[in-house]
Design an enzyme around this catalytic site. Structure first.
Site, PDB file in Angstrom:
ATOM      1  CB  SER A 164      -1.040  -0.582   1.330  1.00 39.10           C
ATOM      2  OG  SER A 164      -0.235  -0.165   2.540  1.00 39.10           O
ATOM      3  CG  ASP A 206      -4.047  -2.598  -2.185  1.00 43.47           C
ATOM      4  OD1 ASP A 206      -4.562  -3.782  -2.757  1.00 43.47           O
ATOM      5  OD2 ASP A 206      -3.734  -3.696  -0.616  1.00 43.47           O
ATOM      6  CG  HIS A 244      -9.745  -3.472   2.802  1.00 45.93           C
ATOM      7  ND1 HIS A 244     -10.406  -2.183   2.282  1.00 45.93           N
ATOM      8  CD2 HIS A 244      -9.244  -3.928   2.021  1.00 45.93           C
ATOM      9  CE1 HIS A 244     -10.115  -2.288   0.853  1.00 45.93           C
ATOM     10  NE2 HIS A 244      -9.306  -3.305   0.920  1.00 45.93           N
ATOM     11  CG  ASN A 246      -5.680  -7.679  -2.944  1.00 48.82           C
ATOM     12  OD1 ASN A 246      -5.462  -8.576  -3.660  1.00 48.82           O
ATOM     13  ND2 ASN A 246      -6.414  -6.565  -2.966  1.00 48.82           N
ATOM     14  CB  VAL A 247      -3.525 -12.293   1.399  1.00 52.24           C
ATOM     15  CG1 VAL A 247      -3.373 -13.312   2.978  1.00 52.24           C
ATOM     16  CG2 VAL A 247      -4.266 -13.866   1.064  1.00 52.24           C
ATOM     17  N   GLY A 259      -9.570 -10.157   1.575  1.00 48.68           N
ATOM     18  CA  GLY A 259      -9.482 -11.728   0.925  1.00 48.68           C
ATOM     19  C   GLY A 259      -9.373 -12.051   2.799  1.00 48.68           C
ATOM     20  CB  SER A 260      -7.782 -11.413   5.359  1.00 45.15           C
ATOM     21  OG  SER A 260      -6.540 -11.181   4.924  1.00 45.15           O
ATOM     22  CG  HIS A 283      -9.421  -4.992  -3.471  1.00 42.69           C
ATOM     23  ND1 HIS A 283      -8.522  -4.732  -2.749  1.00 42.69           N
ATOM     24  CD2 HIS A 283      -9.345  -5.134  -4.694  1.00 42.69           C
ATOM     25  CE1 HIS A 283      -7.677  -4.257  -4.064  1.00 42.69           C
ATOM     26  NE2 HIS A 283      -8.003  -5.083  -4.938  1.00 42.69           N
ATOM     27  CD  GLU A 302     -11.781  -0.567  -5.069  1.00 43.40           C
ATOM     28  OE1 GLU A 302     -12.453   0.024  -4.190  1.00 43.40           O
ATOM     29  OE2 GLU A 302     -10.831  -0.979  -4.441  1.00 43.40           O
TER      30      GLU A 302
END
Length: 288
Positions: free
Chosen positions: A49, A84, A177, A230-231, A210-211, A208, A135
């Site tokens: 980021s 990112d 997020h 994304n992780v 993904g965690s 986005h 996005e």
């Protein structure tokens, strides 16, 4: 050296698997992500980021660190270095700094401005051989000061952005997020289906946040057309947990246990394991 993410994204979309995009925050995290990818024999995206890049010393330092580690660690799997959630200025800076992939996040802008800037950056990236992610629809939570409520993307707006010539598209489908709250209703697969109907079967989509999404739900998203996941948060959690465990066990007081090479080792090893686990969930093990 790092490569554009374009080819790995196309292969993932056609092959029905996902590419892990892992955020880095320091030297140890970068080493662990690269090591995990190499051991899994998987192509991956290493991403940072704007805030993490500033913390590490700037975009040029990140480029040099990643490329030098690829060389010194003997990494042979394809690695893309990605910005990112970059704003317009950061995207242009990273293009010049040597990133091989860029995300321009114009989702917080008026749509016409997002469209205009995406179209401009798409041409620049095409000329430079760099992949571009755009996005539509705000991802829930906060990233570098941009706060989203998890609004789902408009399929027609997704189509307009896709027509700019982007290589991958992040579209809000209820994902957020950070840590997912209790009672989170899950991904909106109906919205995902509507977006795919508009943009077509070939464009790789990005998930986005993904965690924390259940593995089966991520795999269903991949089957439908998500090709980049994304992780970040899960790496942060396992790193913190293993570091806490080390300190609470008093190992930092044994010998030279306070040496950062020892203090950070358990968390770093945990990140390697998490990277390999996520790669396996996404289906990209042995896809290098």
């Amino acid at each position: 050296m790092t490569v554009s993410a374009r080819d790995m994204m196309i292969a993932a979309r056609k092959g029905g698997y996902g590419i892990g995009a892992f955020n880095i925050n320091n030297l140890e995290w970068t080493q662990s992500v690269l090591k995990g990818a190499q051991e899994a024999n998987a192509p991956i995206i290493v991403q940072t980021s704007m805030g993490a890049a500033k913390y590490m010393g700037g975009y040029k330092l990140v480029v040099d660190m990643v490329n030098d580690l690829i060389d010194s660690m003997g990494i042979t799997v394809p690695i893309a270095l990605h910005l990112d959630h970059g704003n317009y200025e950061a995207a242009k800076t990273c293009i010049d700094a040597g990133f091989s992939s860029i995300m321009f996040d114009g989702s917080s802008l008026p749509f016409e401005e997002n469209l205009e800037k995406t179209r401009e950056l798409a041409q620049i990236c095409k000329d430079r051989g760099i992949s571009l992610e755009a996005e539509v629809g705000a991802i829930g939570g906060e990233e570098d000061g941009v706060v989203g409520m998890g609004e789902c993307a408009d399929p027609d707006e997704c189509k307009a952005i896709a027509d700019c010539g982007v290589d991958m598209l992040a579209c809000g489908i209820g994902n957020i997020h950070g840590v997912y709250p209790e009672g989170w209703p899950g991904l909106r697969f109906d919205v995902l289906d509507a977006i795919i109907d508009k943009v077509g079967e070939d464009l790789p989509l990005v998930l986005h946040g993904g965690s924390g999404i259940p593995d089966a739900m991520v795999q269903e998203a991949v089957r439908k057309g998500v090709s980049k996941i994304n992780v970040n948060t899960e790496l942060q959690l396992v790193f913190a947990a293993k570091t806490r465990e080390y300190i609470e066990a008093g190992k930092d007081k044994e010998g030279k246990g306070f040496d950062p090479r020892k203090l950070l080792a358990p968390g770093t090893a945990a990140c390697v394991d998490m990277v390999k686990y996520k790669i396996d969930v996404f289906g990209s093990t042995n896809k290098a």
